[in-house]
Design an enzyme around this catalytic site. Structure first.
Site: not given
Ligand code: MEV
Length: 808
Positions: A122, A311, A327, A429
């Site tokens: 990513e 995430k 792991d 991003h």
């Molecule tokens: C993207 O991989 C992860 C995010 O969406 C985490 C977040 O929103 O805190 C940027």
């Protein structure tokens, strides 16, 4: 310009203004590995990682080889796992699959600097982690980490027991169980690990025909030292189960397996940054801190947000885990289960603002995870790439690895929250994503930035857009022949503005990027209180230009004290108000500079910009020597419109703000026509001339902007009209007082309404005659008479124009 156009324009501007996500390491922030080479470099205070992200991969590997002489750097490029080794690791093996490996830089953890290998597909994750790591180390002294002993729990289930008596028997015999267990893991005991204790838990009751029986679990707590430990724990559970069943004397043995929820093996990372040091992009520290807290609270209260919040944390944790052969599925399982332990699913990080004893505010961030990390055993022995990644990370112990993982997870989360809170995550991003698209579409390296900027400006990120761009520049066919000239690269000029004064509630900062024609050198203008900057600014924009901007801003502070705006609150929308005011004053300055510096050509330029802003499609050419001021003006207008569209719901206010900018452009341009003799000045048209000239002091804008700080429910279209009229009255008054005062200061500029008034009345030579001054001021008051229904004498008397404006 429509809202979307303005937004896209601004996105392009910002894409160029935003500092590279991986900021360069400054002199002195060196990595201090034990490696002697690194120490040498460190001693020289060289900036080892400076510009690392801009180097070609080959040069990065060469640098790594120099820093780590024993490193087989090629392993990262060529791969390490042979097909035979891979075949030994999994069933039905058909090959290997690859991931990019990058380095997270600038991590300072418990005072030690780490270079952190990260493997993931990513974009932006590594850049964001490195950027935040630098921010935290510079402003908060780095991450502080605490880890507990590497103790794992191995579970043995017993079915059909009486829990009370079974528990009693296990507790009574716990030392025996520990000794038995240790006798089956002598190597681990010799390394300092082994069984640390036993505990029991009732799981549920079984309803049998004659009586109720329990299902219980016995947990062996095993210190696994530098290993991940699951295999050992599983083996010990199997070996000890019969021994324990004999102690309990009843029941059937059920599952025997270690748990990934290793709540004894915890790692916590936290940072503490003074709120006043949190300023980022163009927000001040308090705003950033509040934005982070609000983003955190969203994750606390909404489970859908919690999922994405966590995430983002795992983006960092998993990437390091993968690169260091940990792991990561076990780490994932532990993390998400841990997030539910208080009931519900909660964010794994915590943020709060706290004060120290002196009252200084700090933002505290924390990530705590149960986490099993190893520096030995498992795949670490089978895949030589892990030797290399561990070497780069400074050969960390298992506990240090856990500390790195939680720090990177925390950095990642802080980066996401800050970006979301401050500017929206998508831009950063998408820019990185756009780079990948451009590369995959075969764009040559020297054009990548240009293509990315184009995609950002269009808001579409796909190969089709890349091709459009390449075609549009008629270089597509040339590219096919592999012959792209460097000169097709765009350059950008910049304008940085920083206005600082104790009477302003905050420092006002503005960054602009200005497109530069190919045949021109970029110009980098800084408008700050630095004497050198002031001088350079004054050269193009007229002497005392910086002071002028500052004084108008201070005057606006005074104005709000007397205009009695309904429900006005100084602090409400303060940053937005200041920024808008600054832009309008700058627009005014730039228009004046164009008119003054380029004479008739300047009038044409402003006429063209005005018509385009009004929606006309006129094509016009700018002499390339005039590009900077012209492009600066259009960027300022685009930025202004963006802020208005983005932040102001009241349609009437939006329209009034834009309209007044147009009136200023028009008025200033028209007034210069009189000065250059293009329009003859007569007694009949004098009131039109002074009306246009009064836009030099654009206080209507200032008053309209202050409406943002008012009680919005009391703002009607009638009220806005009233403010516009009031603004015009004040402007006329201000310009007349100012020009009379300029006569008193013996100012010779002919851009003076009083001198022009004297001229049309045949009194040129009588500037200092008090009667003339009074008569002139009275004639202006007459022009103002009846324009607004409220009594403005209080406003006029209280605002000390002469003090504030006249000596700049
Ligand atoms: C993207 O991989 C992860 C995010 O969406 C985490 C977040 O929103 O805190 C940027």
């Amino acid at each position: 310009m429509s809202y979307t156009k303005a937004l896209k324009r601004l996105q392009t501007i910002r894409a160029h203004v935003a500092p590279n996500l991986v900021e360069e390491t400054k002199e002195g922030d060196n990595s201090t590995h034990s490696d002697s080479m690194l120490r040498n470099v460190s001693n020289k205070k060289a900036s080892i990682w400076s510009g690392f992200h801009q180097k070609p991969i080959k040069d990065r590997i060469n640098l790594l080889k120099r820093l780590y002489p024993t490193l087989d750097g090629d392993i990262f490029l060529k791969g390490s796992l042979t097909p035979a080794q891979a075949d030994m690791m999994v069933e039905n093996c058909v090959g290997k699959i690859e991931l990019p490996l990058g380095l997270g830089l600038n991590f300072l953890i418990n005072g030690k600097e780490y270079v952190v290998p990260m493997a993931l597909e990513e974009p932006s994750v590594i850049a964001a982690a490195s950027s935040v790591a630098k921010f935290v180390s510079e402003r908060g002294g780095g991450f502080k980490v605490h880890t507990t002993a590497p103790v794992m729990a191995s579970q043995i289930v017993f079915i059909g027991v009486n829990y009370s008596s079974a528990k009693y028997l296990v507790d009574m015999n716990s030392q025996k169980i520990v000794d038995f267990c240790n006798s089956h893991c002598r190597v681990m005991v010799s390394y300092g690990g082994g069984c640390r204790g036993v505990r029991t838990k009732k799981i549920y009751e079984l309803q049998t025909e004659d009586e109720s029986r329990d299902v219980m679990v016995v947990e062996l707590l095993i210190d696994v030292q530098e290993s991940m430990g699951m295999n050992l724990c599983n083996t010990l559970a199997e070996r000890c189960s019969e021994f324990i069943r004999n102690i309990i004397g009843e029941g059937k043995i059920g599952l025997r397996i270690a748990t990934n929820l290793c709540v004894e093996r915890m790692a916590t990372s936290f940072f503490k940054i003074p709120v006043d040091k949190l300023a980022w992009k163009d927000l001040n520290g308090k705003e950033v801190a509040q934005g982070i807290i609000r983003a955190y609270e969203f994750a606390v209260h909404d489970i859908k947000r919690t999922a994405t919040h966590n995430k983002g944390i795992m983006n960092g944790v998993d990437a390091v885990a993968l690169a260091l052969g940990q792991d990561w599925r076990g780490i994932e399982a532990a993390a998400h289960t841990y997030a539910t332990l208080d009931g519900g699913y909660r964010p794994l990080t915590k943020y709060r603002i706290a004060k120290d004893t002196s009252g200084r505010e700090f933002l505290l961030g924390e990530l705590e995870l149960p986490i099993a990390c190893a520096s030995k055993g498992g795949v670490l022995g089978t895949n030589p790439a892990y030797n290399a990644t561990h070497l780069v990370a400074g050969q960390p112990t298992g506990r240090q690895i856990a500390g790195i993982l939680v720090s990177v997870g925390l950095a990642q989360n802080f980066a996401a929250m800050r970006a979301l809170a401050v500017e929206g995550i998508q831009k950063g991003h998408m820019t990185l994503h756009a780079k990948n698209i451009a590369v995959s579409a075969g764009v040559p390296p020297n054009l990548i930035d240009e293509v990315v900027a184009f995609m950002s400006s269009k808001g579409t990120f796909d190969v089709g857009t890349v091709e459009d761009y390449m075609k549009a520049h008629k270089i597509y066919s040339v590219t096919k022949k592999g012959n792209i000239s460097e000169s097709s690269k765009k350059t950008f000029s910049t304008c940085f503005v920083k206005i600082d004064h104790p009477d302003l509630a905050e420092t006002i900062i503005l960054n602009l990027i200005i497109e530069t024609p190919e045949d021109q050198k970029p110009i980098h203008l800084s408008i700050t209180q630095d004497p050198e900057d002031k001088k350079a600014f004054g050269k193009i924009f007229g002497d005392h230009s910086y002071d002028w901007i500052l004084k108008i801003l201070l005057l606006s502070n005074q104005l709000t004290e007397v205009t009695e705006l309904p429900g006005y609150q100084k602090t409400h929308q303060a940053s937005l108000c200041y920024r808008l005011k600054l832009i309008t004053i700058l627009i005014n300055r730039v228009v004046t500079a164009i008119l003054r510096n380029y004479k008739e050509e300047g009038i044409e330029i402003i006429e063209s910009v005005y018509s385009v802003c009004k929606g006309s499609n006129v094509e016009y050419k700018i002499p390339s020597s005039h590009f900077f001021l012209h492009n600066l003006l259009t960027e300022l207008i685009a930025t202004y419109r963006y802020y208005i569209d983005e932040n102001i719901d009241n349609k009437f206010l939006r329209e009034a703000l834009i309209e007044d900018i147009m009136i200023s452009l028009f008025g200033l341009k028209e007034s210069y026509k009189y000065l250059y003799g293009i329009t003859g000045l007569t007694k009949e048209n004098y009131s039109i001339f002074i009306g246009h000239s009064s836009k030099r002091i654009n206080l209507t804008q200032v008053l309209l902007i202050d409406i943002l700080a008012c009680d919005q429910s009391r703002i009607t279209s009638e009220y806005i009209k009233h403010i516009v009229a009031l603004g015009q009255v004040i402007e006329l008054k201000a310009v007349s007082i100012r020009d009379v005062h300029k006569a008193e200061l013996n100012d010779n500029s002919n851009y003076n309404c009083y001198y022009n008034w004297l001229k049309i009345h045949g009194k040129d030579a009588q500037r200092m005659n008090e009667k003339n001054k009074v008569e002139f001021l009275k004639s202006v008051d007459e022009l103002n008479a009846g324009k607004i229904s409220v009594d403005t004498s209080k406003i006029m008397n209280q605002i000390k124009f002469n003090l504030l404006l006249l000596n700049v």
